[in-house]
Design an enzyme around this catalytic site. Structure first.
Site, PDB file in Angstrom:
ATOM      1  CB  ILE A   1     -16.219 -21.992  30.226  1.00  0.00           C
ATOM      2  CG1 ILE A   1     -16.956 -22.224  28.897  1.00  0.00           C
ATOM      3  CG2 ILE A   1     -14.815 -21.433  29.962  1.00  0.00           C
ATOM      4  CD1 ILE A   1     -17.141 -20.982  28.051  1.00  0.00           C
TER       5      ILE A   1
ATOM      6  CD  GLU B   1     -16.728 -12.211  40.803  1.00  0.00           C
ATOM      7  OE1 GLU B   1     -17.669 -12.477  40.029  1.00  0.00           O
ATOM      8  OE2 GLU B   1     -16.163 -11.116  40.824  1.00  0.00           O
TER       9      GLU B   1
ATOM     10  N   GLY C   1     -18.241  -8.908  38.778  1.00  0.00           N
ATOM     11  CA  GLY C   1     -16.856  -8.583  39.110  1.00  0.00           C
ATOM     12  C   GLY C   1     -15.914  -8.672  37.929  1.00  0.00           C
TER      13      GLY C   1
END
Length: 428
Positions: free
Chosen positions: A211, A230, A328
């Site tokens: 995705i 991240e 995260g």
């Protein structure tokens, strides 16, 4: 610095030690394989790590009682061991992992890391993963580094002087590579929907996988995008080459691609090698909400295992079975929400590979809520965009049902009515 063999260095490991293993593509496989050969002389070793790629031999059933893996984020190589009790999952925001080591909440005895060859000033690079590794290096009693010519020399917090490392083990082996192939039609549709939400000058956070790659592929006509994420993979390279990613409007680290770890192909590792455009930073900086929010139009793109009709996001478990981790997601979902013009996005396929709806009336029993309903703004599937911010539970249900697979919409509408009928007369 003391240069030695893995066999000699790992003689320092003793029973009941707590060992940190470098993350993602930076796993020092030669050190790990050598450690596992000592299994007959060890017991009750605790291994701590984030997501790791490649083989994890210490998780095999024959080493139960010798090694116990403790994952801050579960990958496919540790999932079975954790499900069968040879490992444990530690729920934690990615941004907070370093303090476990720096505050001796987890007292590390040994850190096993990968580094590039030292430069003329005596500095090595942690290469593809900085994350919590610096905190592990600072707090461990003994640091053993595998010097590997395949580790790219990334810049930023990844630079570690040889004086901070106790033992060096020269051993060259290619880093683990990951490829997701061509995106499916559904992923392309999701990518196009998400791209329609991305404004010129936005700062992007995205994961790695099909995705995110589809989203990046749909951004080639955008202008002056920035990256503060991240993690990233090969998908950003074409956008850099086409001048789409410039970081021109970022307020923190303007003009720089900021990340804490990366994983992809050899092309990616070559791209970041000695590249001043890319700055690898500690995770407690990259994922700090107060830092994230300072950039303009932060667009955070994350995914989910399932989401209920009120907007609760499960991203770490399938029912009671732990699948991945908190990671995260909340760091960036909240950071994006607080950014001027920011957009927190949850993007997922409408159905599983077996055709089950990922938009559900209730989360599975035992499922964990990683992102609360109050934090969710946008939910994107191949069928469109649902906007939940500021909406009632009934309005949220209607929005989410619109982007569910058509085969499941009627069933979801009936279930939503049963769940929320005290708040409205009909949702159908």
């Amino acid at each position: 610095m003391l240069i030695t063999t893995a066999e000699e260095a790992l003689k320092l490991v003793k029973s009941a030690d707590k060992i940190f293993v470098h993350s993602v593509a930076a796993v020092p496989h030669h050190l790990i394989n050598t450690l596992v050969k000592r299994a007959d002389s060890l017991k009750n070793i605790e291994i701590y790590h984030l997501h790791t790629e490649g083989e994890a031999p210490y998780t095999k059933p024959e080493y139960a009682g010798v090694f116990h893996t403790n994952a801050f984020f579960i990958a496919s190589n540790t999932r079975k061991a954790i499900a069968e009790g040879r490992g444990s999952y530690i729920p934690i925001f990615l941004s907070e992992i370093p303090k476990l080591f720096s505050q001796n909440i987890i007292k590390l005895n040994v850190a096993l890391i990968s580094v590039s060859t030292p430069d003329k000033s005596g500095f090595c690079s942690l290469g593809t993963s900085v994350d919590a590794t610096l905190a592990a290096i600072d707090s461990a009693d003994i640091v053993i580094a595998q010097i590997n010519k395949y580790v790219p020399r990334t810049l930023g917090d990844s630079q570690v002087h040889t004086s901070r490392i106790n033992y060096f083990v020269p051993f060259d082996e290619p880093l683990h590579e990951v490829s997701w192939g061509e995106p499916t039609l559904e992923h392309q549709q999701i990518g196009n929907h998400v791209a329609s939400l991305v404004e010129d000058g936005a700062t992007l956070q995205m994961g790695i996988g099909s995705i995110p790659n589809a989203v990046l592929a749909a951004l080639e006509h955008h202008k002056d995008l920035g990256i503060h994420t991240e993690m990233f993979s090969d998908g950003i390279i074409p956008l850099v080459e086409k001048g789409v990613i410039t970081g021109k409007y970022k307020k923190r680290n303007r003009g720089k691609i900021i990340s804490t770890f990366l994983c992809g192909s050899r092309k990616l590792y070559d791209f970041v090698d000695d590249n001043p455009l890319v700055t690898m930073m500690r995770v407690d900086y990259v994922n700090d909400t107060s830092i994230i929010r300072q950039n303009p139009k932060v667009t955070a793109i994350n995914s989910a295992i399932e989401i209920d009709i009120t907007g609760q996001v499960c991203a770490d478990s399938i029912g009671y079975n732990m699948y991945s981790g908190v990671g995260g997601q909340m760091d960036f979902i909240r950071g994006a929400a607080l950014s001027e013009g920011g957009k927190p996005i949850i993007a997922l396929n409408a159905t599983t590979g077996k055709g089950l709806s990922k938009i559900v009336s209730h989360l599975k029993e035992g499922a964990g809520v990683v992102t609360t309903r109050a934090n969710v703004h946008y939910v994107v599937t191949e069928f469109g965009i649902a906007y939940l911010f500021g909406k009632t539970l009934v309005e949220r249900a209607k929005e989410l049902i619109k982007v569910a697979h058509p085969d499941h919409q009627e069933e979801l509408a009936k279930a939503a009515y049963e769940r929320l009928k005290h708040q409205y007369s009909s949702i159908i």
